[in-house]
Design a protein around this motif. Structure first.
Motif, PDB file in Angstrom:
ATOM      1  N   LYS A  18       0.836  -1.209   0.000  1.00 49.74           N
ATOM      2  CA  LYS A  18       0.000   0.000   0.000  1.00 49.74           C
ATOM      3  C   LYS A  18       0.864   1.250   0.000  1.00 49.74           C
ATOM      4  O   LYS A  18       0.579   2.214  -0.705  1.00 49.74           O
ATOM      5  N   GLU A  19       1.914   1.226   0.827  1.00 49.71           N
ATOM      6  CA  GLU A  19       2.792   2.395   0.904  1.00 49.71           C
ATOM      7  C   GLU A  19       3.441   2.678  -0.442  1.00 49.71           C
ATOM      8  O   GLU A  19       3.461   3.815  -0.912  1.00 49.71           O
ATOM      9  N   ARG A  20       3.960   1.646  -1.090  1.00 50.56           N
ATOM     10  CA  ARG A  20       4.616   1.838  -2.393  1.00 50.56           C
ATOM     11  C   ARG A  20       3.607   2.252  -3.462  1.00 50.56           C
ATOM     12  O   ARG A  20       3.902   3.086  -4.307  1.00 50.56           O
ATOM     13  N   TYR A  21       2.402   1.659  -3.436  1.00 53.20           N
ATOM     14  CA  TYR A  21       1.357   2.023  -4.394  1.00 53.20           C
ATOM     15  C   TYR A  21       0.952   3.485  -4.191  1.00 53.20           C
ATOM     16  O   TYR A  21       0.826   4.239  -5.152  1.00 53.20           O
ATOM     17  N   THR A  25       1.398   6.484  -6.962  1.00 55.79           N
ATOM     18  CA  THR A  25       0.228   7.184  -7.499  1.00 55.79           C
ATOM     19  C   THR A  25       0.025   8.560  -6.865  1.00 55.79           C
ATOM     20  O   THR A  25      -0.967   9.227  -7.134  1.00 55.79           O
ATOM     21  N   ASN A  26       0.968   8.963  -6.019  1.00 53.37           N
ATOM     22  CA  ASN A  26       0.871  10.236  -5.293  1.00 53.37           C
ATOM     23  C   ASN A  26      -0.393  10.331  -4.458  1.00 53.37           C
ATOM     24  O   ASN A  26      -0.975  11.404  -4.302  1.00 53.37           O
ATOM     25  N   ASP A  27      -0.840   9.204  -3.910  1.00 58.31           N
ATOM     26  CA  ASP A  27      -2.008   9.171  -3.036  1.00 58.31           C
ATOM     27  C   ASP A  27      -1.514   9.049  -1.594  1.00 58.31           C
ATOM     28  O   ASP A  27      -1.200   7.964  -1.111  1.00 58.31           O
ATOM     29  N   ASP A  28      -1.430  10.198  -0.920  1.00 58.24           N
ATOM     30  CA  ASP A  28      -0.872  10.227   0.430  1.00 58.24           C
ATOM     31  C   ASP A  28      -1.673   9.399   1.424  1.00 58.24           C
ATOM     32  O   ASP A  28      -1.103   8.802   2.335  1.00 58.24           O
ATOM     33  N   GLU A  31      -0.715   5.788   1.100  1.00 61.62           N
ATOM     34  CA  GLU A  31       0.657   5.636   1.588  1.00 61.62           C
ATOM     35  C   GLU A  31       0.679   5.612   3.123  1.00 61.62           C
ATOM     36  O   GLU A  31       1.331   4.759   3.734  1.00 61.62           O
ATOM     37  N   GLN A  32      -0.062   6.520   3.743  1.00 68.63           N
ATOM     38  CA  GLN A  32      -0.103   6.581   5.201  1.00 68.63           C
ATOM     39  C   GLN A  32      -0.776   5.344   5.806  1.00 68.63           C
ATOM     40  O   GLN A  32      -0.335   4.818   6.827  1.00 68.63           O
ATOM     41  N   GLN A  38       1.728  -1.514   8.355  1.00 69.76           N
ATOM     42  CA  GLN A  38       3.037  -2.112   8.632  1.00 69.76           C
ATOM     43  C   GLN A  38       3.343  -2.078  10.128  1.00 69.76           C
ATOM     44  O   GLN A  38       3.809  -3.055  10.702  1.00 69.76           O
ATOM     45  N   PHE A  39       3.054  -0.938  10.752  1.00 67.56           N
ATOM     46  CA  PHE A  39       3.315  -0.793  12.180  1.00 67.56           C
ATOM     47  C   PHE A  39       2.482  -1.790  12.990  1.00 67.56           C
ATOM     48  O   PHE A  39       3.005  -2.473  13.871  1.00 67.56           O
ATOM     49  N   ILE A  40       1.194  -1.885  12.676  1.00 69.61           N
ATOM     50  CA  ILE A  40       0.331  -2.821  13.387  1.00 69.61           C
ATOM     51  C   ILE A  40       0.808  -4.250  13.156  1.00 69.61           C
ATOM     52  O   ILE A  40       0.843  -5.061  14.084  1.00 69.61           O
ATOM     53  N   GLY A  41       1.212  -4.562  11.930  1.00 66.45           N
ATOM     54  CA  GLY A  41       1.733  -5.884  11.626  1.00 66.45           C
ATOM     55  C   GLY A  41       2.984  -6.211  12.420  1.00 66.45           C
ATOM     56  O   GLY A  41       3.148  -7.338  12.911  1.00 66.45           O
ATOM     57  N   GLU A  42       3.860  -5.235  12.569  1.00 64.50           N
ATOM     58  CA  GLU A  42       5.074  -5.452  13.350  1.00 64.50           C
ATOM     59  C   GLU A  42       4.736  -5.731  14.808  1.00 64.50           C
ATOM     60  O   GLU A  42       5.334  -6.605  15.436  1.00 64.50           O
ATOM     61  N   MET A  43       3.764  -5.003  15.347  1.00 62.41           N
ATOM     62  CA  MET A  43       3.350  -5.218  16.736  1.00 62.41           C
ATOM     63  C   MET A  43       2.688  -6.587  16.903  1.00 62.41           C
ATOM     64  O   MET A  43       2.917  -7.280  17.889  1.00 62.41           O
ATOM     65  N   GLN A  44       1.868  -6.983  15.917  1.00 66.27           N
ATOM     66  CA  GLN A  44       1.251  -8.305  15.967  1.00 66.27           C
ATOM     67  C   GLN A  44       2.309  -9.389  15.960  1.00 66.27           C
ATOM     68  O   GLN A  44       2.221 -10.355  16.724  1.00 66.27           O
ATOM     69  N   GLU A  45       3.288  -9.242  15.091  1.00 70.15           N
ATOM     70  CA  GLU A  45       4.343 -10.245  14.998  1.00 70.15           C
ATOM     71  C   GLU A  45       5.132 -10.316  16.303  1.00 70.15           C
ATOM     72  O   GLU A  45       5.420 -11.398  16.816  1.00 70.15           O
TER      73      GLU A  45
END
Length: 61
Positions: A18-21, A25-28, A31-32, A38-45
């Motif tokens: 999502k961030e790279r997409y 596409t310049n869709d902030d 990206e956010q 990603q942050f939530i995924g890191e915490m879950q892991e």
């Protein structure tokens, strides 16, 4: 490895996409959202908690 940990890894992958997409596409907003995913995924892991448990902790901060 429990299912929440596996979900966290998958969430990180989706978040990075999502961030790279969003960047491409310049869709902030996309990206956010990717960075948050990603942050939530890191915490879950790391902690083996559900997405909702992590989100509630973040809201309480």
């Amino acid at each position: 490895m429990n299912t929440d940990t596996k979900e966290g890894i998958w969430k990180q992958i989706k978040g990075e996409f999502k961030e790279r997409y969003g960047d491409a596409t310049n869709d902030d907003s996309i990206e956010q959202r990717g960075k948050v995913d990603q942050f939530i995924g890191e915490m879950q892991e790391k902690y083996g908690k559900t997405k909702d448990e992590i989100a509630n902790k973040i809201k309480n901060w």
